[in-house]
Write an enzyme that holds these catalytic residues in place. Sequence first.
Site, short mmCIF file in Angstrom:
data_model
loop_
_atom_site.label_atom_id
_atom_site.label_comp_id
_atom_site.label_asym_id
_atom_site.label_seq_id
_atom_site.Cartn_x
_atom_site.Cartn_y
_atom_site.Cartn_z
N ARG A 176 0.81 -11.91 5.03
CA ARG A 176 2.27 -12.03 4.88
C ARG A 176 3.04 -11.55 6.10
O ARG A 176 4.24 -11.76 6.20
CB ARG A 176 2.72 -11.26 3.63
CG ARG A 176 2.10 -11.86 2.37
CD ARG A 176 2.60 -11.18 1.12
NE ARG A 176 4.05 -11.36 0.94
CZ ARG A 176 4.72 -10.82 -0.06
NH1 ARG A 176 4.12 -10.07 -0.94
NH2 ARG A 176 6.01 -11.03 -0.16
N PRO B 41 0.84 -1.21 0.00
CA PRO B 41 0.00 0.00 0.00
C PRO B 41 0.87 1.25 0.00
O PRO B 41 1.86 1.31 0.71
CB PRO B 41 -0.78 -0.10 1.31
CG PRO B 41 -0.69 -1.52 1.72
CD PRO B 41 0.60 -2.05 1.17
N GLU B 42 0.52 2.21 -0.81
CA GLU B 42 1.23 3.49 -0.79
C GLU B 42 0.46 4.48 0.07
O GLU B 42 -0.63 4.20 0.56
CB GLU B 42 1.43 3.99 -2.22
CG GLU B 42 2.43 3.12 -2.98
CD GLU B 42 3.25 3.91 -4.00
OE1 GLU B 42 3.36 5.14 -3.87
OE2 GLU B 42 3.79 3.28 -4.92
N HIS C 233 -5.65 -15.32 9.29
CA HIS C 233 -4.69 -14.21 9.29
C HIS C 233 -5.19 -13.01 10.09
O HIS C 233 -4.63 -11.93 9.98
CB HIS C 233 -4.36 -13.80 7.85
CG HIS C 233 -3.87 -14.93 7.00
ND1 HIS C 233 -2.71 -15.61 7.30
CD2 HIS C 233 -4.40 -15.53 5.92
CE1 HIS C 233 -2.54 -16.57 6.39
NE2 HIS C 233 -3.55 -16.54 5.55
#
Length: 296
Positions: free
Chosen positions: A127, A2-3, A104
């Site tokens: 992740r 994500p930016e 998750h």
Amino acid sequence: MPELPEVETVRRGLQPVLEGARIVRVEARRPDLRFPLPDRFAARLEGRRVTALGRRAKYILAHVEDGPLLICHLGMSGSFRIEQEGGSDTPGVFHHERSKDAAHDHVVFHVEPANGPPARIVFNDPRRFGFMLFAEGRPDEHPMLGGLGVEPTGNALDGELLAALLRGKKTPLKAALLDQRLIAGLGNIYVSEALWRAHLSPLRLAGTLGKASSKAHGMAGRLAESIRAVIADAIAAGGSSLRDYTHADGSLGYFQHSFAVYDREDEPCLTPGCGGHVQRIVQSGRSTFYCPTCQK
Ligand SMILES: [Zn+2]
């Protein structure tokens, strides 16, 4: 990853539920994310109120009354999900399941919002490159936050400041713009987009914008304006979506097809009258997209 616009979109999605809310209970379902969770993570948050939800670069900052500053980073694949009773369709609040990802769901904040029914704010990160840390003193004294450059949002970043930041820099312009000590939170996608808007080549020496000529002033002014504009447009559009990224409210991002150069290799340049084609090159191991015809 994500930016900044995505992170800001997440912050804005969480803000109505989290700002002013009391944290009733915290479930840490594992001891670590990218880093170990802080000592007494749950105990130091439970029973306290979130006074403000801010952002610095790509860090979401939850200010906790009489408690630590909670620093959250989404990493590569982290997301926050808001679950609230009643299935309200209020923006930013939703009722939907992502049970396939439940394995998750690593951290769950049970909160009582200032307005509205109790909510669960679930941090999901397949992740596990995301992290949560505490800052005890002043935020800018924390190792993660100290030394960060100017925000690419708002009016602080103008041509004059940008010229000063780039003065004497002998690196390619793209590399200088990715340097977090100069500008904080500007990432690979939006650097390409901003340089295209400003008609500046990513290969140009950064220092050429810091010279004392009117041409240099013009380039720096144009670039500062382009940086602020691409970030503001992306935030307005709800942030870009990279594969499994979702908004704080669970809906998918929809900005990913709106890039002018990023990921458009060999396609016609969108600058009116240019006639050139977008090229992909690799700089510092990362893809850069630009139009050699109109970006000089
Ligand atoms: Zn062009």
